[in-house]
Scaffold this active site. Structure first.
Site, PDB file in Angstrom:
ATOM      1  N   GLU A  55       0.080   5.224  -5.701  1.00 34.99           N
ATOM      2  CA  GLU A  55      -0.076   4.804  -4.311  1.00 34.99           C
ATOM      3  C   GLU A  55       1.103   5.327  -3.497  1.00 34.99           C
ATOM      4  O   GLU A  55       2.247   4.909  -3.702  1.00 34.99           O
ATOM      5  CB  GLU A  55      -0.130   3.277  -4.201  1.00 34.99           C
ATOM      6  CG  GLU A  55      -0.193   2.789  -2.760  1.00 34.99           C
ATOM      7  CD  GLU A  55       0.002   1.284  -2.613  1.00 34.99           C
ATOM      8  OE1 GLU A  55       0.382   0.844  -1.504  1.00 34.99           O
ATOM      9  OE2 GLU A  55      -0.205   0.550  -3.598  1.00 34.99           O
ATOM     10  N   ARG A  67       4.780   5.278   4.897  1.00 31.59           N
ATOM     11  CA  ARG A  67       5.956   4.709   5.558  1.00 31.59           C
ATOM     12  C   ARG A  67       7.001   5.765   5.893  1.00 31.59           C
ATOM     13  O   ARG A  67       8.059   5.430   6.427  1.00 31.59           O
ATOM     14  CB  ARG A  67       6.608   3.646   4.665  1.00 31.59           C
ATOM     15  CG  ARG A  67       5.697   2.481   4.322  1.00 31.59           C
ATOM     16  CD  ARG A  67       6.437   1.450   3.506  1.00 31.59           C
ATOM     17  NE  ARG A  67       5.546   0.541   2.808  1.00 31.59           N
ATOM     18  CZ  ARG A  67       5.940  -0.384   1.952  1.00 31.59           C
ATOM     19  NH1 ARG A  67       7.231  -0.512   1.678  1.00 31.59           N
ATOM     20  NH2 ARG A  67       5.066  -1.170   1.349  1.00 31.59           N
ATOM     21  N   THR A 116      -0.485   1.307   2.789  1.00 30.59           N
ATOM     22  CA  THR A 116      -0.110   0.922   4.149  1.00 30.59           C
ATOM     23  C   THR A 116      -1.093   1.464   5.185  1.00 30.59           C
ATOM     24  O   THR A 116      -0.696   1.942   6.246  1.00 30.59           O
ATOM     25  CB  THR A 116       1.330   1.368   4.493  1.00 30.59           C
ATOM     26  OG1 THR A 116       2.157   1.305   3.335  1.00 30.59           O
ATOM     27  CG2 THR A 116       1.949   0.440   5.534  1.00 30.59           C
ATOM     28  N   LYS A 164      -6.027  -6.822  -3.296  1.00 34.49           N
ATOM     29  CA  LYS A 164      -4.577  -6.796  -3.489  1.00 34.49           C
ATOM     30  C   LYS A 164      -4.011  -8.148  -3.051  1.00 34.49           C
ATOM     31  O   LYS A 164      -4.329  -8.619  -1.958  1.00 34.49           O
ATOM     32  CB  LYS A 164      -3.983  -5.666  -2.653  1.00 34.49           C
ATOM     33  CG  LYS A 164      -2.460  -5.648  -2.557  1.00 34.49           C
ATOM     34  CD  LYS A 164      -2.022  -4.510  -1.642  1.00 34.49           C
ATOM     35  CE  LYS A 164      -0.525  -4.499  -1.414  1.00 34.49           C
ATOM     36  NZ  LYS A 164      -0.099  -3.354  -0.592  1.00 34.49           N
TER      37      LYS A 164
END
Length: 214
Positions: A48, A52, A75, A135
């Site tokens: 993953e 960011r 994200t 999640k």
């Protein structure tokens, strides 16, 4: 297009590949292939890459070329994030929470998503839409393994990838739960090791994580 049920089936398959999904914050695209190769060689094929950093999409493009790896984008906050992730070669998505806008964007783009939930109401809302793999985030801040175990009692049909504050010290507590498929964690790719290009050390950390019982 992808349905929530099909997205959850794909997430289930990915979560079953290894006990840990590395959560990666990568500053330089030049680090991508070495990092991905080390993690995959160590037994952690599902990666993953969090959106960011300015380099994140380029990192996904580079990692997508590493044999044996399955690269996703973390994200995801907006439809633009979803479209950019797909264009970069992401094979799945992860979000810290879940909004109808982001879920619909992923479904329309055919991108399987691991949507974030922190409370039983959020879990139920996602389940109502058809997401049975979610999640749990931020895991430790939301009560850790005991909280997730408690959620699982009345909602056993949902299974999770807890992320946020998970480390080698507590990962076993999560993996022992019947409603946990795997955990997300950044400890397998510490920033100092990535910056130094110490791929052997990262491969060793990956092997340790890949050997965790569940």
């Amino acid at each position: 297009m992808i349905t929530p049920a099909d997205a959850s089936q794909k997430s289930l398959e990915l979560c079953q590949l290894a006990p840990v999904i590395p959560v990666l914050v990568v500053e330089e695209a030049a680090q991508a292939k070495g990092l991905a190769t080390a993690l995959v060689k160590g037994g952690l094929p599902v990666l993953e890459v969090t959106l960011r950093t300015p380099a994140a999409l380029d990192v996904i493009r580079e990692m997508a070329q590493v044999e044996g790896g399955v690269v996703g984008a973390g994200t995801l906050l907006t439809p633009d994030d979803v479209r950019n992730a797909v264009d970069a070669g992401a094979q799945f998505g992860v979000s810290p929470g879940a909004t109808d806008t982001v879920l619909s964007a992923c479904e329309e783009a055919g991108l399987p998503i691991l949507p974030g939930a922190a409370t039983s109401s959020e879990v139920m809302r996602l389940l109502e839409r058809g997401y049975t793999v979610q999640k749990f985030f931020p895991a430790e801040a939301n009560g850790g393994a005991p909280a997730l175990k408690a959620i699982g009692a009345p909602i056993p049909q949902v299974r999770f990838c807890p992320t946020g504050g998970v480390s080698m010290k507590n990962v076993g507590d999560y993996l022992s739960l019947s409603n946990v498929l795997c955990c997300g964690g950044s400890w397998v790719a510490p920033k100092d090791k990535v910056t130094a290009g110490d791929w052997d050390a990262i491969e060793a950390l990956a092997r340790e994580a890949a050997a965790l019982p569940r």
